[in-house]
Design a protein around this motif. Structure first.
Motif, mmCIF file in Angstrom:
data_model
loop_
_atom_site.group_PDB
_atom_site.id
_atom_site.type_symbol
_atom_site.label_atom_id
_atom_site.label_comp_id
_atom_site.label_asym_id
_atom_site.label_seq_id
_atom_site.Cartn_x
_atom_site.Cartn_y
_atom_site.Cartn_z
ATOM 1 N N THR A 165 -35.929 30.534 2.176
ATOM 2 C CA THR A 165 -37.158 31.176 1.685
ATOM 3 C C THR A 165 -37.407 30.739 0.251
ATOM 4 O O THR A 165 -36.462 30.623 -0.548
ATOM 5 C CB THR A 165 -37.028 32.706 1.749
ATOM 6 N N ILE A 166 -38.671 30.527 -0.080
ATOM 7 C CA ILE A 166 -39.040 30.128 -1.435
ATOM 8 C C ILE A 166 -40.243 30.952 -1.883
ATOM 9 O O ILE A 166 -41.250 31.036 -1.173
ATOM 10 C CB ILE A 166 -39.377 28.632 -1.521
ATOM 11 N N ASP A 167 -40.122 31.597 -3.036
ATOM 12 C CA ASP A 167 -41.245 32.293 -3.663
ATOM 13 C C ASP A 167 -41.900 31.356 -4.674
ATOM 14 O O ASP A 167 -41.206 30.780 -5.526
ATOM 15 C CB ASP A 167 -40.773 33.555 -4.384
ATOM 16 N N LEU A 168 -43.206 31.208 -4.585
ATOM 17 C CA LEU A 168 -43.955 30.385 -5.531
ATOM 18 C C LEU A 168 -44.780 31.279 -6.443
ATOM 19 O O LEU A 168 -45.498 32.176 -5.977
ATOM 20 C CB LEU A 168 -44.879 29.417 -4.792
ATOM 21 N N LEU A 169 -44.680 31.036 -7.744
ATOM 22 C CA LEU A 169 -45.443 31.765 -8.747
ATOM 23 C C LEU A 169 -46.558 30.866 -9.251
ATOM 24 O O LEU A 169 -46.308 29.723 -9.661
ATOM 25 C CB LEU A 169 -44.520 32.172 -9.906
ATOM 26 N N TYR A 170 -47.785 31.354 -9.221
ATOM 27 C CA TYR A 170 -48.929 30.542 -9.645
ATOM 28 C C TYR A 170 -50.057 31.447 -10.106
ATOM 29 O O TYR A 170 -49.996 32.672 -9.982
ATOM 30 C CB TYR A 170 -49.396 29.637 -8.503
ATOM 31 N N ARG A 182 -44.742 34.023 -0.719
ATOM 32 C CA ARG A 182 -43.422 33.764 -0.127
ATOM 33 C C ARG A 182 -43.559 32.834 1.080
ATOM 34 O O ARG A 182 -44.296 33.126 2.013
ATOM 35 C CB ARG A 182 -42.752 35.062 0.273
ATOM 36 N N PHE A 183 -42.819 31.735 1.035
ATOM 37 C CA PHE A 183 -42.845 30.748 2.109
ATOM 38 C C PHE A 183 -41.478 30.674 2.782
ATOM 39 O O PHE A 183 -40.444 30.695 2.108
ATOM 40 C CB PHE A 183 -43.209 29.369 1.562
ATOM 41 N N GLY A 184 -41.503 30.580 4.097
ATOM 42 C CA GLY A 184 -40.290 30.338 4.860
ATOM 43 C C GLY A 184 -40.246 28.899 5.327
ATOM 44 O O GLY A 184 -41.264 28.360 5.787
ATOM 45 N N LEU A 185 -39.095 28.252 5.182
ATOM 46 C CA LEU A 185 -38.894 26.879 5.644
ATOM 47 C C LEU A 185 -37.898 26.909 6.797
ATOM 48 O O LEU A 185 -36.777 27.401 6.645
ATOM 49 C CB LEU A 185 -38.361 25.985 4.517
ATOM 50 N N SER A 186 -38.342 26.395 7.943
ATOM 51 C CA SER A 186 -37.495 26.404 9.134
ATOM 52 C C SER A 186 -37.356 24.995 9.684
ATOM 53 O O SER A 186 -38.341 24.249 9.753
ATOM 54 C CB SER A 186 -38.109 27.312 10.214
ATOM 55 N N PRO A 187 -36.130 24.614 10.088
ATOM 56 C CA PRO A 187 -35.937 23.281 10.658
ATOM 57 C C PRO A 187 -36.544 23.188 12.055
ATOM 58 O O PRO A 187 -36.616 24.174 12.786
ATOM 59 C CB PRO A 187 -34.420 23.141 10.699
ATOM 60 N N THR A 188 -36.977 22.008 12.423
ATOM 61 C CA THR A 188 -37.514 21.762 13.759
ATOM 62 C C THR A 188 -36.567 20.826 14.507
ATOM 63 O O THR A 188 -35.740 20.143 13.883
ATOM 64 C CB THR A 188 -38.911 21.133 13.687
ATOM 65 N N PRO A 189 -36.669 20.741 15.830
ATOM 66 C CA PRO A 189 -35.762 19.880 16.597
ATOM 67 C C PRO A 189 -35.830 18.399 16.226
ATOM 68 O O PRO A 189 -34.845 17.679 16.397
ATOM 69 C CB PRO A 189 -36.227 20.106 18.044
ATOM 70 N N ASN A 190 -36.988 17.955 15.717
ATOM 71 C CA ASN A 190 -37.100 16.527 15.385
ATOM 72 C C ASN A 190 -36.618 16.203 13.974
ATOM 73 O O ASN A 190 -36.800 15.091 13.489
ATOM 74 C CB ASN A 190 -38.540 16.047 15.574
ATOM 75 N N GLY A 191 -36.045 17.199 13.299
ATOM 76 C CA GLY A 191 -35.482 16.952 11.977
ATOM 77 C C GLY A 191 -36.390 17.252 10.809
ATOM 78 O O GLY A 191 -35.969 17.179 9.647
#
Length: 209
Positions: A165-170, A182-191
């Motif tokens: 998870t990454i919070d961006l301040l702007y 707040r952004f969530g980053l999730s891996p996918t099957p293709n990398g």
């Protein structure tokens, strides 16, 4: 016989009262108009970050150490290099004003229901990144100090393909209307990595919830 002095005083007092009421009504109306104009002006400057759309064109992002990343629409990057851990998120500014990125905060897991940290605890960007209204852009960050505990944590999350998870301040280009998205980053099957937005917080005005 009429007391003209009393009548004159009462007429003067009545006129003054009417004038005061009219003045109060006029000032209140002017204040409402000024507040409405201010809200309209701020809305025209307000940025709101979302992930870029899947159909948006790829974006090429360079770091100052010459490391380069290409991300497709709606995607992010989470890569490990010889001396750094690199992060990139493709963004779309859904607001009406230019967005200026200020900082970021990294969590090595997927979060839910946790409030963001104080803005003073965010990592400051080494350069200003602008995202035009209604257009695409990106955020980039990197961990470069191996002695920092979070460096090993981030590297392990990247190599093991863990959701983070990454919070961006702007804020807007006038320096106000700061927000945290707040952004969530999730891996996918293709990398690759998929970016999704979870929540927004306002810092300089009331929150919508």
């Amino acid at each position: 016989m009429a007391d003209w002095v009393t009548i004159s005083a009462l007429a003067t007092a009545g006129g003054t009262l009417v004038l005061a009421i009219a003045t109060f009504s006029s000032v209140r109306s002017a204040n409402r108009a000024a507040r409405a104009a201010e809200r309209s002006l701020l809305a025209g400057l307000r940025p709101v970050f979302m992930p870029s759309r899947l159909q948006d064109p790829p974006q090429k992002v360079s770091f100052y150490d010459q490391h380069r990343v290409t991300i497709e629409g709606g995607r992010a990057a989470f890569e490990v290099g010889p001396e750094a851990v690199y992060l990139v998120i493709g963004l779309r500014n859904a607001g009406a004003g230019i967005a200026v990125l200020h900082g970021w905060y990294f969590y090595p897991e997927r979060l839910s229901g946790v409030s963001p940290p104080d803005s003073k605890n965010f990592r400051q960007l080494t350069r200003d990144i602008y995202v035009p209204a209604g257009d695409t852009g990106f955020w980039q960050g990197a961990f470069r100090d191996p002695a920092e505990p979070i460096f090993a944590t981030a590297r392990e999350a990247a190599t093991s393909a863990k959701s983070v998870t990454i919070d961006l301040l702007y804020g807007d280009h006038e320096g106000g209307q700061r927000m945290i998205s707040r952004f969530g980053l999730s891996p996918t099957p293709n990398g690759s990595w998929l970016a999704v937005v979870a929540r927004h917080w306002n810092l300089d005005r009331p929150n919508p919830r």
